[in-house]
Scaffold this active site. Sequence first.
Site, PDB file in Angstrom:
ATOM      1  CD  GLU A  96       8.125  11.337 -16.096  1.00 56.60           C
ATOM      2  OE1 GLU A  96       8.320  11.802 -14.974  1.00 56.60           O
ATOM      3  OE2 GLU A  96       8.114  12.041 -17.123  1.00 56.60           O
TER       4      GLU A  96
ATOM      5  CB  SER B 233      12.893  21.428 -17.236  1.00 57.07           C
ATOM      6  OG  SER B 233      12.187  22.646 -17.343  1.00 57.07           O
TER       7      SER B 233
ATOM      8  CG  HIS C 289      -1.678  -1.230   1.452  1.00 56.73           C
ATOM      9  ND1 HIS C 289      -2.913  -1.498   0.914  1.00 56.73           N
ATOM     10  CD2 HIS C 289      -1.327  -2.338   2.153  1.00 56.73           C
ATOM     11  CE1 HIS C 289      -3.307  -2.701   1.285  1.00 56.73           C
ATOM     12  NE2 HIS C 289      -2.360  -3.246   2.031  1.00 56.73           N
TER      13      HIS C 289
END
Length: 463
Positions: free
Chosen positions: A312, A299, A165
């Site tokens: 990703e 970035s 979890h």
Amino acid sequence: MSIAWETGMAKKLWGARFSKKTDLLAEEFTKSIQYDYKIALCDIIGSKLHVQILGKSRYLSTHETSRLFNALTDIYKAIDKGRIKVDLKTEDVHTYIQNLLHKRVGDLVLKLHTARSRNDQVVFATKLYCKISISELQADINGLCSALNILSAKNKAVIIPGFTHMQHAQPVYLKDYLNAYREMLMRDMGRLGYISQHMKITMGAGALAGTPLSASEYSMNAEKIFKDHSDLKELKELFIIEPTNNSLDSVSDRDFVIEIISALSIIAMHLSRLSEDLIIWSTKEFDFVEIDESFCTGSSLMPQKKNADVLELIRGYAGRLNGNLVSVLTMMKGLPLTYNRDMQLDKEPLFNSFEIVSSELKVLAGLVKTLKFNKSKIDEHLKDESLYATDIVYYLVDKGEPFKSAHTIVGKLVKYSIHHSIEIKQMPEKLLKKFSSKIVKKDIVRLFNPQVSVKSKKSIKRR
Ligand code: ARG
């Protein structure tokens, strides 16, 4: 196979019953050459086998057989070496090969389609493409497995907090964590192997009703093919041609496509989970692992950024893989027997799924090899006492406390520790005894140790 494009004259494999030319929009809309050129080499192998079969029948003389056979071998080599351009004007790959053959053997090509239909041909070529792609993908899976192995070996003593979890659960070996992904990949390998082994390559379905040639003609091993195409020898065991048991099913079955895309979706799902774990672990908050700069991007606005875009994208592509599966399943749903043009739409999702998973496996193998674990940061996390709560339960059980009440005692101990902001290790013996007279402080203090914790788990039969 390297590809060059050509926009020359296109001949069709049909047309005599038509008095009108195909509308240009309709022609553009129905063609598949722009993607099914990928099965060109497999289609040629099918044609060579077909020529062999016709050679044994009354339809082709020995001379005609060898002319067609050799011309097809020539075309195969030329396409493989990128010496021929793909003609985008043709309707599909079968037409394209037929037209190339026409240039080489003239009107003899008109005999090639005897007892054959593209409906059967496309299944043959797609199945062979799948068998080849599966064996290539299995090599990619092995590549990632060995990268995980190397990483495990480098970090064999490292212990990390295990999570359920997303909460601290119990300490585990990092190598066991990495091996969990190897287990998944081994299952993937087996699943693909099983699919490939059970995917029967049949011939002789014709358009749907079979052909005038006898079934025994269609039963053969591909020995003659291996002479010219030694790379296919690796598939020898899997490359067995059989006569069809049911021609209607042969031309309308796309179960193999669905099974493969489904197995590929499972791989993509596994890789997305590994990616997600690594993304989380590489955050400042966790800082368990460093992903090498060579596998990160930056970035355009924030100069400090070092992002895990590769991971990703792997996570994101799992969606594309699922979409491909759903698209073929939905396309097949409710289709009446036998061949329908809808089925042409199985190819893009199939090729796309293979291509994505193959590049994911390769890039991930590279990335995994460069991972560096931050042991001091991991050790800080391992100081969390809650990771050892279960070990204290076992300690009490060993002292004769029933499991359920031991669970309750430790639960209360944890609650007290949180509410009073005091570590269990810091509690005086007198206080500990209030929770259970069985607790001996010096015993439980020893339990807050990752080594002791992992070593106390004896149920795992490690490979
Ligand atoms: N390009 C077609 C496909 O991929 C080949 C079969 C065409 N058959 C036909 N009867 N139009 O399904």
